[in-house]
Design a protein around this motif. Structure first.
Motif, PDB file in Angstrom:
ATOM      1  N   GLN A  37       0.846  -1.186   0.000  1.00 31.04           N
ATOM      2  CA  GLN A  37       0.000   0.000   0.000  1.00 31.04           C
ATOM      3  C   GLN A  37       0.882   1.236   0.000  1.00 31.04           C
ATOM      4  N   VAL A  38       0.530   2.189  -0.861  1.00 35.07           N
ATOM      5  CA  VAL A  38       1.218   3.474  -0.907  1.00 35.07           C
ATOM      6  C   VAL A  38       0.340   4.471  -0.165  1.00 35.07           C
ATOM      7  N   PRO A  39       0.870   5.097   0.878  1.00 36.56           N
ATOM      8  CA  PRO A  39       0.033   6.013   1.663  1.00 36.56           C
ATOM      9  C   PRO A  39      -0.364   7.253   0.870  1.00 36.56           C
ATOM     10  N   PRO A  40      -1.434   7.895   1.280  1.00 36.95           N
ATOM     11  CA  PRO A  40      -1.868   9.127   0.607  1.00 36.95           C
ATOM     12  C   PRO A  40      -0.783  10.205   0.690  1.00 36.95           C
ATOM     13  N   ARG A  41      -0.657  10.974  -0.390  1.00 37.98           N
ATOM     14  CA  ARG A  41       0.334  12.054  -0.422  1.00 37.98           C
ATOM     15  C   ARG A  41      -0.271  13.393  -0.011  1.00 37.98           C
ATOM     16  N   SER A  42      -1.578  13.465  -0.043  1.00 34.49           N
ATOM     17  CA  SER A  42      -2.270  14.689   0.364  1.00 34.49           C
ATOM     18  C   SER A  42      -3.601  14.299   0.981  1.00 34.49           C
ATOM     19  N   GLN A  43      -4.328  15.297   1.450  1.00 31.58           N
ATOM     20  CA  GLN A  43      -5.608  15.043   2.105  1.00 31.58           C
ATOM     21  C   GLN A  43      -6.638  14.465   1.132  1.00 31.58           C
ATOM     22  N   ASN A  44      -6.556  14.838  -0.149  1.00 26.30           N
ATOM     23  CA  ASN A  44      -7.527  14.365  -1.140  1.00 26.30           C
ATOM     24  C   ASN A  44      -7.090  13.085  -1.843  1.00 26.30           C
ATOM     25  N   ASP A  45      -5.878  12.646  -1.585  1.00 27.85           N
ATOM     26  CA  ASP A  45      -5.342  11.438  -2.217  1.00 27.85           C
ATOM     27  C   ASP A  45      -5.765  10.217  -1.398  1.00 27.85           C
ATOM     28  N   PRO A  46      -6.449   9.234  -2.017  1.00 26.50           N
ATOM     29  CA  PRO A  46      -6.879   8.063  -1.262  1.00 26.50           C
ATOM     30  C   PRO A  46      -5.758   7.047  -1.026  1.00 26.50           C
ATOM     31  N   GLY A  47      -4.576   7.276  -1.630  1.00 26.45           N
ATOM     32  CA  GLY A  47      -3.522   6.269  -1.568  1.00 26.45           C
ATOM     33  C   GLY A  47      -3.663   5.317  -2.740  1.00 26.45           C
ATOM     34  N   SER A  48      -2.762   4.365  -2.832  1.00 23.94           N
ATOM     35  CA  SER A  48      -2.821   3.415  -3.948  1.00 23.94           C
ATOM     36  C   SER A  48      -2.098   2.125  -3.581  1.00 23.94           C
ATOM     37  N   ILE A  49      -1.991   1.274  -4.553  1.00 20.40           N
ATOM     38  CA  ILE A  49      -1.317  -0.010  -4.421  1.00 20.40           C
ATOM     39  C   ILE A  49      -0.140  -0.019  -5.393  1.00 20.40           C
ATOM     40  N   ALA A  50       0.970  -0.645  -4.988  1.00 22.90           N
ATOM     41  CA  ALA A  50       2.132  -0.749  -5.868  1.00 22.90           C
ATOM     42  C   ALA A  50       2.692  -2.167  -5.798  1.00 22.90           C
ATOM     43  N   PHE A  51       3.432  -2.544  -6.831  1.00 23.42           N
ATOM     44  CA  PHE A  51       4.131  -3.829  -6.856  1.00 23.42           C
ATOM     45  C   PHE A  51       5.590  -3.599  -6.517  1.00 23.42           C
ATOM     46  N   SER A  52       6.127  -4.485  -5.702  1.00 26.88           N
ATOM     47  CA  SER A  52       7.540  -4.466  -5.370  1.00 26.88           C
ATOM     48  C   SER A  52       8.082  -5.849  -5.727  1.00 26.88           C
ATOM     49  N   PRO A  53       9.214  -5.931  -6.422  1.00 27.43           N
ATOM     50  CA  PRO A  53       9.752  -7.252  -6.768  1.00 27.43           C
ATOM     51  C   PRO A  53       9.910  -8.109  -5.513  1.00 27.43           C
TER      52      PRO A  53
END
Length: 103
Positions: A37-53
């Protein structure tokens, strides 16, 4: 071979192409990535998902790592969008149409 999410007892969630041995005690996962999980970068950003090898430097990355079923907490099916992202990197690039209309 199907694409699945495996949540290990160590709390790592990995995604890859899995097959099960005939006895059902071992799962082989090819080309695994850790889903983070990628945390939100701002108040309006819900965050996202990323792949890591996940152990990409090992010889077994392409051939498949063997994981005991006892070490797996949950096996689940990824949502279409996550599977499509994985297929763009490791698959044929073909994507599955989502049944949810985009607004």
């Amino acid at each position: 071979m199907t694409i699945k999410l495996l949540t290990l007892k160590t709390n790592h969630t990995i995604m890859g192409k899995i097959t099960e041995d005939l006895m059902g005690a071992i799962i082989t996962i090819k080309e695994p990535v850790q889903v983070v999980q990628v945390p939100p970068r701002s108040q309006n950003d819900p965050g996202s998902i990323a792949f890591s090898p996940f152990l990409e430097y090992a010889k077994e990355f392409k051939d498949g790592f063997k994981i005991k079923k006892d070490d797996i907490l949950i096996t689940s099916t990824p949502v279409v969008e996550l599977e499509n992202q994985y297929n763009q990197i490791f698959g044929s690039g073909i994507t599955i149409a989502s049944s949810i209309p985009k607004v």
